[in-house]
Design an enzyme around this catalytic site. Structure first.
Site, PDB file in Angstrom:
ATOM      1  N   ASN A  92       0.851  -1.196   0.000  1.00  0.00           N
ATOM      2  CA  ASN A  92       0.000   0.000   0.000  1.00  0.00           C
ATOM      3  C   ASN A  92       0.881   1.238   0.000  1.00  0.00           C
ATOM      4  OD1 ASN A  92      -2.381   1.466   0.007  1.00  0.00           O
ATOM      5  ND2 ASN A  92      -2.483   1.569   2.243  1.00  0.00           N
ATOM      6  N   TYR A 104      -9.421  -4.276  12.329  1.00  0.00           N
ATOM      7  CA  TYR A 104      -8.276  -3.352  12.354  1.00  0.00           C
ATOM      8  C   TYR A 104      -8.070  -2.819  13.769  1.00  0.00           C
ATOM      9  CZ  TYR A 104      -6.047   1.221  12.292  1.00  0.00           C
ATOM     10  OH  TYR A 104      -5.263   2.296  12.612  1.00  0.00           O
ATOM     11  N   PHE A 106      -5.312   9.848  16.014  1.00  0.00           N
ATOM     12  CA  PHE A 106      -6.719  10.104  15.705  1.00  0.00           C
ATOM     13  C   PHE A 106      -6.850  10.104  14.185  1.00  0.00           C
ATOM     14  CE2 PHE A 106      -9.070  10.036  19.577  1.00  0.00           C
ATOM     15  CZ  PHE A 106      -8.024   9.779  20.438  1.00  0.00           C
ATOM     16  N   ASN A 107      -7.354  11.126  13.530  1.00  0.00           N
ATOM     17  CA  ASN A 107      -7.531  10.991  12.075  1.00  0.00           C
ATOM     18  C   ASN A 107      -6.474  11.772  11.298  1.00  0.00           C
ATOM     19  OD1 ASN A 107     -10.009  10.087  13.325  1.00  0.00           O
ATOM     20  ND2 ASN A 107     -10.916  10.129  11.270  1.00  0.00           N
TER      21      ASN A 107
HETATM   22  C1  WQD Z   1     -14.516  10.334   9.016  1.00  0.00           C
HETATM   23  C2  WQD Z   1     -15.903  10.918   9.021  1.00  0.00           C
HETATM   24  C3  WQD Z   1     -17.604   9.383   8.284  1.00  0.00           C
HETATM   25  C4  WQD Z   1     -16.092   9.134   4.132  1.00  0.00           C
HETATM   26  C5  WQD Z   1     -10.538   6.509  10.939  1.00  0.00           C
HETATM   27  C6  WQD Z   1      -9.595   6.208   9.786  1.00  0.00           C
HETATM   28  C7  WQD Z   1      -8.202   6.447  10.189  1.00  0.00           C
HETATM   29  C8  WQD Z   1      -7.871   5.792  11.505  1.00  0.00           C
HETATM   30  C9  WQD Z   1      -8.896   6.142  12.566  1.00  0.00           C
HETATM   31  C10 WQD Z   1      -5.929   5.622  12.862  1.00  0.00           C
HETATM   32  C11 WQD Z   1     -16.965   9.961   9.543  1.00  0.00           C
HETATM   33  C12 WQD Z   1     -17.466  10.548   7.308  1.00  0.00           C
HETATM   34  C13 WQD Z   1     -16.269   9.415   5.480  1.00  0.00           C
HETATM   35  C14 WQD Z   1     -17.018   9.651   3.193  1.00  0.00           C
HETATM   36  C15 WQD Z   1     -18.227  10.697   4.985  1.00  0.00           C
HETATM   37  N1  WQD Z   1      -6.593   6.295  11.943  1.00  0.00           N
HETATM   38  N2  WQD Z   1     -17.309  10.188   5.884  1.00  0.00           N
HETATM   39  N3  WQD Z   1     -18.054  10.413   3.649  1.00  0.00           N
HETATM   40  O1  WQD Z   1     -14.206   6.397  10.051  1.00  0.00           O
HETATM   41  O2  WQD Z   1     -13.039   8.050  11.616  1.00  0.00           O
HETATM   42  O3  WQD Z   1     -11.830   6.085  10.608  1.00  0.00           O
HETATM   43  O4  WQD Z   1     -10.182   5.799  12.087  1.00  0.00           O
HETATM   44  O5  WQD Z   1      -6.061   4.521  13.111  1.00  0.00           O
HETATM   45  O6  WQD Z   1      -7.976   7.855  10.346  1.00  0.00           O
HETATM   46  O7  WQD Z   1      -9.766   4.852   9.427  1.00  0.00           O
HETATM   47  O8  WQD Z   1     -12.431   8.032   9.207  1.00  0.00           O
HETATM   48  O9  WQD Z   1     -12.327   9.401   7.173  1.00  0.00           O
HETATM   49  O10 WQD Z   1     -13.547   7.163   7.080  1.00  0.00           O
HETATM   50  O11 WQD Z   1     -14.570   9.080   8.339  1.00  0.00           O
HETATM   51  O12 WQD Z   1     -19.180  11.404   5.374  1.00  0.00           O
HETATM   52  O13 WQD Z   1     -16.894   9.427   1.953  1.00  0.00           O
HETATM   53  O14 WQD Z   1     -16.263  11.212   7.668  1.00  0.00           O
HETATM   54  O15 WQD Z   1     -18.967   9.030   8.486  1.00  0.00           O
HETATM   55  O16 WQD Z   1     -17.926  10.738  10.246  1.00  0.00           O
HETATM   56  P1  WQD Z   1     -12.985   7.148  10.429  1.00  0.00           P
HETATM   57  P2  WQD Z   1     -13.190   8.386   7.854  1.00  0.00           P
END
Ligand code: WQD
Length: 339
Positions: free
Chosen positions: A35, A151, A180-181
Site C-alpha cells: 500500500n 483493524y 486520531f484521524n
Molecule cells: C470520518 C468521518 C464518516 C467518508 C478513521 C480512519 C483512520 C484511523 C482512525 C488511525 C466519519 C465521514 C467518510 C465519506 C463521509 N486512523 N465520511 N463520507 O471512520 O473516523 O476512521 O479511524 O487509526 O484515520 O480509518 O475516518 O475518514 O472514514 O470518516 O461522510 O466518503 O467522515 O462518516 O464521520 P474514520 P473516515
C-alpha cells in the site's frame, strides 16, 4: 539516532521519515509496498536533501528483518508502522488483518530485541477507546478489544502484547502512539496520502472529487447528535503527527507509555468539506446520505499528556491540512503512480 521504519514508505511513514531526517536522525525504510510506492524514497530525498534507503521486504519475516539489520544496522529504534489499516476491509478479511498486524509486531520485536534496540515505537489508534461517555479521550479512558472491526481490535491486541513485553524488558522503551484521524500532506506537495482504489476515508475522497476523479462527496449521516448533524472527528495534520513521533523517540524513556496524538478539536464532516472548498476556491458537489454502518458519532482526544511529557502539541489546523492536501493532490493527480 538511527531508526528502522517498518511500513516506512506509507503515508505516515514517509512523513515521519522526513521529520526524523530533518531533526538530524538517520532512517531506513522497510516496506512490502502493498500500500505504498517505492517512488517515495526519492521524494523524501528531494525534501530533505538526504539519502534514505528503502528495502522492499515483509515485516512478518524475521529473516528479512535480520537481513536489514545486517545490511543497514545497527538501529537504536524500530518505528512500527507496518499494518493493514482499512477499517471496512478489515471486517471482510479479519484473518489477514490479525495475521499481518500481529505477526509484524512479533517479528520486529524478536529481531529488534535480539539486536539490542533501545526503543520500539508502535502506531496505534484512537479507535481503541470504547466508551463515548469518556470523551474527550485521555490515555486512561476505557479501552476494549470488543470493537467494531478487526483493524481496531488488532491494534488493541498489539497494545496488550507490548505492555507484557515491556514488563519483562524493563530497559526497553515501548511507546504506543494512538493516532486520531491523520489528514493533509507535506507542504512541499511532494508526498501525501495515496490510497489504492476508491478511498474509504473522508479527506482523500474529497481530494479525488476535487481533481474530478470521483463525481460527488457523500456525507454519511446528517442526523447525529452534533451541532450540524454530521460526525465529529479529531483530524490531525500528518506533519504534526510525524513530529509527535520525533518527540516520542527523543524522549526514549524505558517502560510502557501511551500517548494520544490528536488536536483535541472535534471537526464535523461538513466543516471539513467547507475547509477544503475554501482551499480550492469552489464548492464541491455533495449528497446528504444515510449513516455508514459502524461509524460513531464523535471521537476526539485530550492531547495534554503528550504536551506535558513530550513537549509536543499539534500546531496545524484543518485549513492547513486542506491547503496541503490540495497542493499534493493537484500536483500529483495520479498520486505516486504518476511518478
Ligand atoms: C470520518 C468521518 C464518516 C467518508 C478513521 C480512519 C483512520 C484511523 C482512525 C488511525 C466519519 C465521514 C467518510 C465519506 C463521509 N486512523 N465520511 N463520507 O471512520 O473516523 O476512521 O479511524 O487509526 O484515520 O480509518 O475516518 O475518514 O472514514 O470518516 O461522510 O466518503 O467522515 O462518516 O464521520 P474514520 P473516515
Amino acid at each position: 539516532m538511527r531508526a528502522l521504519l517498518a511500513g516506512g514508505a506509507g503515508y505516515v511513514g514517509a512523513h515521519t521519515a522526513v521529520a526524523l531526517l530533518e531533526a538530524g536522525h538517520e532512517v531506513v525504510l522497510l516496506d512490502d509496498l502493498s500500500n505504498a510506492s517505492a517512488a517515495v524514497a526519492e521524494r523524501i530525498g528531494r525534501i530533505t536533501g538526504k539519502d534514505v534507503s528503502l528495502v522492499s521486504g515483509d515485516a512478518t519475516d524475521e529473516g528479512a528483518i535480520a537481513a536489514v539489520f545486517d545490511e543497514h544496522g545497527p538501529f537504536d529504534a524500530i518505528v512500527h508502522l507496518a499494518a493493514f489499516k482499512a477499517v471496512g476491509e478489515s471486517t471482510q478479511k479479519p484473518l489477514d488483518y490479525y495475521d499481518n498486524n500481529l505477526n509484524t509486531t512479533f517479528a520486529l520485536l524478536r529481531v529488534g530485541m535480539a539486536r539490542g534496540i533501545r526503543s520500539f515505537l508502535f502506531s496505534s489508534t484512537g479507535t481503541v477507546y470504547s466508551d463515548p461517555a469518556d470523551l474527550p479521550f485521555t490515555e486512561e479512558s476505557k479501552t476494549s478489544v470488543d470493537l467494531s472491526n478487526a483493524y481496531s481490535k488488532s491494534k488493541r491486541m498489539n497494545e496488550v502484547v507490548l505492555e507484557d513485553v515491556a514488563r519483562v524488558n524493563p530497559d526497553l522503551d515501548v511507546t504506543v502512539l494512538r493516532y486520531f484521524n491523520p489528514v493533509g500532506a507535506h507542504p512541499s506537495g511532494l508526498i501525501g496520502e495515496d490510497p489504492k482504489g476508491v478511498p474509504n476515508n473522508l479527506m482523500p475522497y474529497v481530494q479525488r472529487v476535487a481533481i474530478g476523479e470521483l463525481d460527488r462527496v457523500g456525507v454519511f449521516g446528517t442526523d447525529y447528535d452534533t451541532p450540524d448533524g454530521t460526525g465529529l472527528r479529531d483530524y490531525i495534520h500528518v506533519v504534526d503527527l510525524a513530529e509527535g513521533h520525533v518527540a516520542a523517540l527523543e524522549k526514549g524513556e524505558p517502560g510502557y507509555t501511551v500517548y494520544n496524538l490528536g488536536t483535541g478539536e472535534p471537526v464535523s464532516v461538513l466543516q471539513l468539506i467547507a475547509s477544503f472548498e475554501k482551499a480550492i476556491g469552489r464548492e464541491l458537489p455533495k449528497d446528504l446520505l444515510e449513516r455508514r454502518a459502524g461509524d460513531v458519532t464523535a471521537t476526539y482526544c485530550d492531547p495534554s499528556k503528550a504536551e506535558r511529557e513530550l513537549g509536543w502539541k499539534a500546531k496545524l489546523t484543518i485549513d492547513d491540512a486542506s491547503r496541503d492536501a490540495w497542493k499534493w493532490q493537484s500536483q500529483n493527480p495520479q498520486g505516486f503512480a504518476g511518478v
